[in-house]
Structure formats: C-alpha cells, structure tokens
Scaffold this motif. Structure first.
Motif, PDB file in Angstrom:
ATOM      1  N   LYS A  30       0.840  -1.205   0.000  1.00 51.89           N
ATOM      2  CA  LYS A  30       0.000   0.000   0.000  1.00 51.89           C
ATOM      3  C   LYS A  30       0.873   1.252   0.000  1.00 51.89           C
ATOM      4  O   LYS A  30       2.007   1.218   0.472  1.00 51.89           O
ATOM      5  N   GLN A  42      -2.377   2.957 -10.271  1.00 52.89           N
ATOM      6  CA  GLN A  42      -3.281   1.812 -10.278  1.00 52.89           C
ATOM      7  C   GLN A  42      -3.311   1.157 -11.659  1.00 52.89           C
ATOM      8  O   GLN A  42      -3.260  -0.064 -11.760  1.00 52.89           O
ATOM      9  N   GLU A  46      -2.033  -2.721 -12.084  1.00 54.22           N
ATOM     10  CA  GLU A  46      -2.989  -3.739 -12.537  1.00 54.22           C
ATOM     11  C   GLU A  46      -2.443  -4.478 -13.759  1.00 54.22           C
ATOM     12  O   GLU A  46      -2.587  -5.698 -13.877  1.00 54.22           O
ATOM     13  N   TYR A 166      -4.216 -13.753  -6.556  1.00 56.38           N
ATOM     14  CA  TYR A 166      -5.261 -13.168  -7.393  1.00 56.38           C
ATOM     15  C   TYR A 166      -5.608 -14.027  -8.612  1.00 56.38           C
ATOM     16  O   TYR A 166      -6.238 -13.544  -9.544  1.00 56.38           O
ATOM     17  N   ARG A 169      -9.254 -14.133  -9.534  1.00 55.31           N
ATOM     18  CA  ARG A 169      -9.887 -12.816  -9.637  1.00 55.31           C
ATOM     19  C   ARG A 169      -9.791 -12.291 -11.070  1.00 55.31           C
ATOM     20  O   ARG A 169      -8.760 -12.414 -11.699  1.00 55.31           O
ATOM     21  N   GLY A 172      -9.303  -5.851 -10.944  1.00 59.10           N
ATOM     22  CA  GLY A 172      -9.589  -5.172  -9.685  1.00 59.10           C
ATOM     23  C   GLY A 172      -8.700  -5.651  -8.561  1.00 59.10           C
ATOM     24  O   GLY A 172      -9.176  -6.053  -7.504  1.00 59.10           O
ATOM     25  N   TYR A 173      -7.379  -5.632  -8.796  1.00 57.95           N
ATOM     26  CA  TYR A 173      -6.443  -6.140  -7.802  1.00 57.95           C
ATOM     27  C   TYR A 173      -6.051  -5.079  -6.773  1.00 57.95           C
ATOM     28  O   TYR A 173      -5.438  -5.401  -5.774  1.00 57.95           O
ATOM     29  N   THR A 174      -6.394  -3.826  -7.047  1.00 60.89           N
ATOM     30  CA  THR A 174      -6.070  -2.730  -6.119  1.00 60.89           C
ATOM     31  C   THR A 174      -7.329  -1.950  -5.798  1.00 60.89           C
ATOM     32  O   THR A 174      -8.315  -2.010  -6.534  1.00 60.89           O
ATOM     33  N   ARG A 175      -7.265  -1.215  -4.697  1.00 64.88           N
ATOM     34  CA  ARG A 175      -8.405  -0.352  -4.353  1.00 64.88           C
ATOM     35  C   ARG A 175      -7.880   0.992  -3.858  1.00 64.88           C
ATOM     36  O   ARG A 175      -6.793   1.078  -3.292  1.00 64.88           O
ATOM     37  N   GLU A 193      -4.017   0.464  -2.203  1.00 61.62           N
ATOM     38  CA  GLU A 193      -3.536  -0.785  -1.622  1.00 61.62           C
ATOM     39  C   GLU A 193      -3.945  -1.972  -2.463  1.00 61.62           C
ATOM     40  O   GLU A 193      -4.922  -1.909  -3.223  1.00 61.62           O
ATOM     41  N   LEU A 194      -3.188  -3.048  -2.335  1.00 62.29           N
ATOM     42  CA  LEU A 194      -3.553  -4.306  -2.984  1.00 62.29           C
ATOM     43  C   LEU A 194      -4.723  -4.919  -2.205  1.00 62.29           C
ATOM     44  O   LEU A 194      -4.712  -4.912  -0.993  1.00 62.29           O
ATOM     45  N   VAL A 195      -5.696  -5.423  -2.917  1.00 64.69           N
ATOM     46  CA  VAL A 195      -6.894  -5.972  -2.280  1.00 64.69           C
ATOM     47  C   VAL A 195      -6.557  -7.242  -1.518  1.00 64.69           C
ATOM     48  O   VAL A 195      -5.799  -8.061  -1.970  1.00 64.69           O
TER      49      VAL A 195
END
Length: 195
Positions: A30, A42, A46, A166, A169, A172-175, A193-195
C-alpha cells in the motif's frame, strides 16, 4: 486529448514518479498519495499483476549440478595440499596444529569442492519476456544497509506471492480509499492498496 494525466511534470519526471510509486506499492502492499497519482499508478500496477497471473505457471524445473566449496565447522573453506605433478593428496589440511600454514615441497594448496544437485526454475520464452517487461517498470530495491543489505526480487514476488493470490480474480487487484484533504494544498489524499 492525452490518454494519461501529465501530473504537472515533464515526461521523464512523470515516468520516474510513477515507476517509484508502483515499486513501492508492490514492495509494501500500500502507498499514500494524491488521487490523480493513485489512478495512474493503479493502471500500471494492474497491468503488471495481470501479466504475472498469465505467466505464473509458465516455467520448467531443471536439475543442475554445481560445484560448491566444502566448509569446516567455523565456516571457512576446507583446503588440502596436493602434489603438483600427480595430483595425489599429500596432506588433508594446509595448516598444522598451531594454525600455521604448512609448506610441502612439490605441493600446492587447493580448495576441496563437493558437487551438489539443485532444482531451478527455468522461464519459458513468454514468461521471460513478461519478466523483462516488468523489470522495465520496477526499480531495483535493497532492504537493509551496509553488509546486511539484500536485494529484493520484486518480479519473483509478483510471480510467486501476488499472482497466486489473485489467480481466480478477474481484475480489480487494487483499491483506492479516500483519506481526506491534504493540509497544505487541499489535494485529495488517498490510500492505494492491494486488495
């Protein structure tokens, strides 16, 4: 109109800033930055994680034999004295019981080596290409200082730790989480941050 934000910097400064922040994100998981920078970082992060997921299992294991110097109980290399002409061992140790170096006529000191079998991962061409593309973006990182400094392999971290996490998944690996306005210039600060 450009497809990216200029962030008030020249192209070389902008690339360095974004590479630095992507490297910090992969290393620490993060980062805290402004909203505009976070969205650009981001996008880059990604893409790196997507490459890592596609190529995570694209390698073969190969057995390799390597020569490794034999060590004694103190961690020093084991040395013998051998005959120069025949190669026969004249003395198992190159030091006497007092710790002084022995001198034997027609003898030379050589290090004793053992052969060790190792299994290594050999990247297939597409994974090697992905690794090199990632290295274009990520800066080299060292942890620690002085003699205890170790280099961190962020590409290996992407392939071995982040990609398996991931794998199921679909993006959408980060938020981005908003923190609030920065005191000095009222820029919106966020936590990426990484989810």
């Amino acid at each position: 109109m450009a497809n990216y934000r200029k962030l008030g910097r020249t192209s070389s400064q902008r690339k360095a800033l974004l590479r630095n922040q992507v490297t910090a994100l992969i290393l620490n998981g993060k980062i805290k930055t402004t909203a505009a920078k976070a969205e650009e970082v981001q996008r880059m992060a990604e893409k790196l994680i997507t490459k890592a997921i596609k190529e995570k299992d694209n390698f073969e294991t190969v057995k390799v034999s390597a020569k490794v110097a034999r060590k004694d109980k103190d961690g020093h290399r084991v040395k013998q004295i051998v005959d120069i002409k025949t190669g026969a061992v004249l003395s198992e140790s190159h030091r006497d019981e007092n710790g002084k170096i022995k001198r034997i006529e027609n003898g030379k000191t050589v290090t004793v080596y053992d052969t060790v079998e190792k299994e290594i991962k050999k990247d297939l061409p597409s994974r090697l290409h992905a690794r090199r593309e990632m290295l274009k973006v990520l800066y080299p990182v060292t942890e620690g200082t002085g003699k205890k400094a170790k280099s961190v392999d962020l590409v290996a971290k992407l392939f071995d730790e982040i990609a398996p996490k991931y794998a199921e998944r679909k993006g959408g690996y980060t938020r981005i989480v908003k923190i609030g306005l920065r005191k000095g210039d009222a820029a919106m600060e966020v936590l990426l941050e990484l989810v």
